[in-house]
Write a protein that holds these residues in place. Structure first.
Motif, PDB file in Angstrom:
ATOM      1  N   GLU A  55       0.845  -1.196   0.000  1.00  0.00           N
ATOM      2  CA  GLU A  55       0.000   0.000   0.000  1.00  0.00           C
ATOM      3  C   GLU A  55       0.876   1.240   0.000  1.00  0.00           C
ATOM      4  OE1 GLU A  55      -3.309   2.248   2.853  1.00  0.00           O
ATOM      5  OE2 GLU A  55      -3.047   0.064   2.972  1.00  0.00           O
ATOM      6  N   GLU A  56       0.509   2.202  -0.815  1.00  0.00           N
ATOM      7  CA  GLU A  56       1.237   3.467  -0.900  1.00  0.00           C
ATOM      8  C   GLU A  56       0.224   4.608  -0.924  1.00  0.00           C
ATOM      9  OE1 GLU A  56       4.388   6.084  -0.975  1.00  0.00           O
ATOM     10  OE2 GLU A  56       4.480   3.905  -0.742  1.00  0.00           O
ATOM     11  N   LYS A  57       0.162   5.362   0.166  1.00  0.00           N
ATOM     12  CA  LYS A  57      -0.765   6.499   0.284  1.00  0.00           C
ATOM     13  C   LYS A  57      -2.185   6.096  -0.102  1.00  0.00           C
ATOM     14  CE  LYS A  57       2.770  10.043  -0.340  1.00  0.00           C
ATOM     15  NZ  LYS A  57       3.234  11.224  -1.135  1.00  0.00           N
ATOM     16  N   LYS A  58      -2.634   4.999   0.504  1.00  0.00           N
ATOM     17  CA  LYS A  58      -3.982   4.465   0.370  1.00  0.00           C
ATOM     18  C   LYS A  58      -4.266   3.784  -0.968  1.00  0.00           C
ATOM     19  CE  LYS A  58      -6.090   7.602   3.736  1.00  0.00           C
ATOM     20  NZ  LYS A  58      -7.206   8.539   4.016  1.00  0.00           N
ATOM     21  N   SER A  59      -3.322   3.837  -1.898  1.00  0.00           N
ATOM     22  CA  SER A  59      -3.458   3.066  -3.135  1.00  0.00           C
ATOM     23  C   SER A  59      -2.886   1.672  -2.894  1.00  0.00           C
ATOM     24  CB  SER A  59      -2.711   3.719  -4.294  1.00  0.00           C
ATOM     25  OG  SER A  59      -3.415   4.829  -4.805  1.00  0.00           O
ATOM     26  N   ARG A 137      -3.305  -1.453  -9.852  1.00  0.00           N
ATOM     27  CA  ARG A 137      -3.447  -0.375  -8.865  1.00  0.00           C
ATOM     28  C   ARG A 137      -4.911  -0.093  -8.581  1.00  0.00           C
ATOM     29  NH1 ARG A 137      -2.039   6.125  -9.460  1.00  0.00           N
ATOM     30  NH2 ARG A 137      -2.325   6.642  -7.240  1.00  0.00           N
ATOM     31  N   ILE A 142      -5.331   9.614  -3.269  1.00  0.00           N
ATOM     32  CA  ILE A 142      -4.213  10.548  -3.114  1.00  0.00           C
ATOM     33  C   ILE A 142      -3.286  10.422  -4.311  1.00  0.00           C
ATOM     34  CG2 ILE A 142      -2.247  11.225  -1.690  1.00  0.00           C
ATOM     35  CD1 ILE A 142      -3.678  10.033   0.711  1.00  0.00           C
ATOM     36  N   LEU A 144       0.027  10.491  -6.438  1.00  0.00           N
ATOM     37  CA  LEU A 144       1.407  10.188  -6.074  1.00  0.00           C
ATOM     38  C   LEU A 144       2.417  11.064  -6.803  1.00  0.00           C
ATOM     39  CD1 LEU A 144       1.342   6.273  -5.975  1.00  0.00           C
ATOM     40  CD2 LEU A 144       0.895   7.883  -4.123  1.00  0.00           C
ATOM     41  N   GLY A 148       6.477   9.597  -7.640  1.00  0.00           N
ATOM     42  CA  GLY A 148       5.870   8.592  -6.782  1.00  0.00           C
ATOM     43  C   GLY A 148       5.358   7.401  -7.562  1.00  0.00           C
TER      44      GLY A 148
END
Length: 222
Positions: A55-59, A137, A142, A144, A148
């Motif tokens: 998970e990266e910033k809610k993704s 994804r 949010i 990126l 990002g």
């Protein structure tokens, strides 16, 4: 150069092939490419298909990587993952076959150059080929940014490749050698001296040998 060596040069018909404990594939195409790939005497691909996520910033990113031999196999995997994750925001894919001779990718709606190409770069850095990867994804709301996204898709491909593991196969060359009976024993000694293997022997009007050599040793033998 002795007489036996001259006879081998005159009668050898060379075909390039990949040989492993699990399979043998013969090809007379793209000989220069095969020869260049064999400078290290090996090919590295994936051991198995595998999936990993983070998970990266809610993704949510789900990386899937699998070994493939053809573009058709790679395309089938891409379509399968698109169906499996049909509700995802993006299904970015890339495949890298035959040392990059057949390399394709799709950003699948992400900004150009931020998704598929970074995945190809992972394959090159890891030294793997004959691989297909799909990074799915689910957007978390949010953004990126370009940097990002590059980092996220790079990580998605990397963790999938790591989960799949690596498999090394040596590259071999197959030589078909018609040999007069008078030189048969000498040829056997030469084959052994150059690290070769006599895979098959047919006895007829003359001896016909099917030989296997590590790629780097085939040219010195000739």
């Amino acid at each position: 150069m002795d007489t036996a060596s001259l006879i081998i040069i005159l009668f050898c018909i060379v075909m390039s092939a990949y040989f492993s404990a699990t399979e043998t594939a013969f090809s007379s195409l793209n000989r220069i490419r095969i020869k260049n790939m064999a400078e290290k005497g090996k090919r590295i691909t994936l051991l198995k298909a595998a999936e990993a996520e983070f998970e990266e910033k809610k993704s949510i990113f789900i990386g899937y990587a699998a070994p493939v031999r053809t573009e058709e196999e790679a395309k089938a995997i891409v379509e399968e993952k698109k169906r499996e994750y049909s509700d995802a925001t993006h299904n970015v894919w890339a495949y890298y076959i035959d040392n990059g001779a057949r390399a394709r990718y799709s950003d699948d709606g992400e900004p150009q150059g931020t998704a598929g190409q970074p995945m190809l770069n992972v394959f090159q850095r890891e030294g793997v080929e004959n691989v297909c990867c799909v990074v799915t994804r689910y957007f978390g709301g949010i953004l990126l940014g370009a940097g990002g996204l590059v980092r996220a898709y790079t990580k998605g491909a990397k963790i999938a490749v790591d989960a799949a593991g690596k498999s090394m196969k040596r590259v071999w060359t197959v030589l078909y050698v018609p040999c007069p009976y008078t030189y048969y024993e000498r040829v056997k000694l030469e084959v052994e001296a150059f690290g070769g293997i006599i895979r098959d022997t047919q006895f007829g009007a003359e001896v016909e040998l099917e030989l296997l050599f590590p790629e780097a040793q085939a040219q010195p033998f000739l």
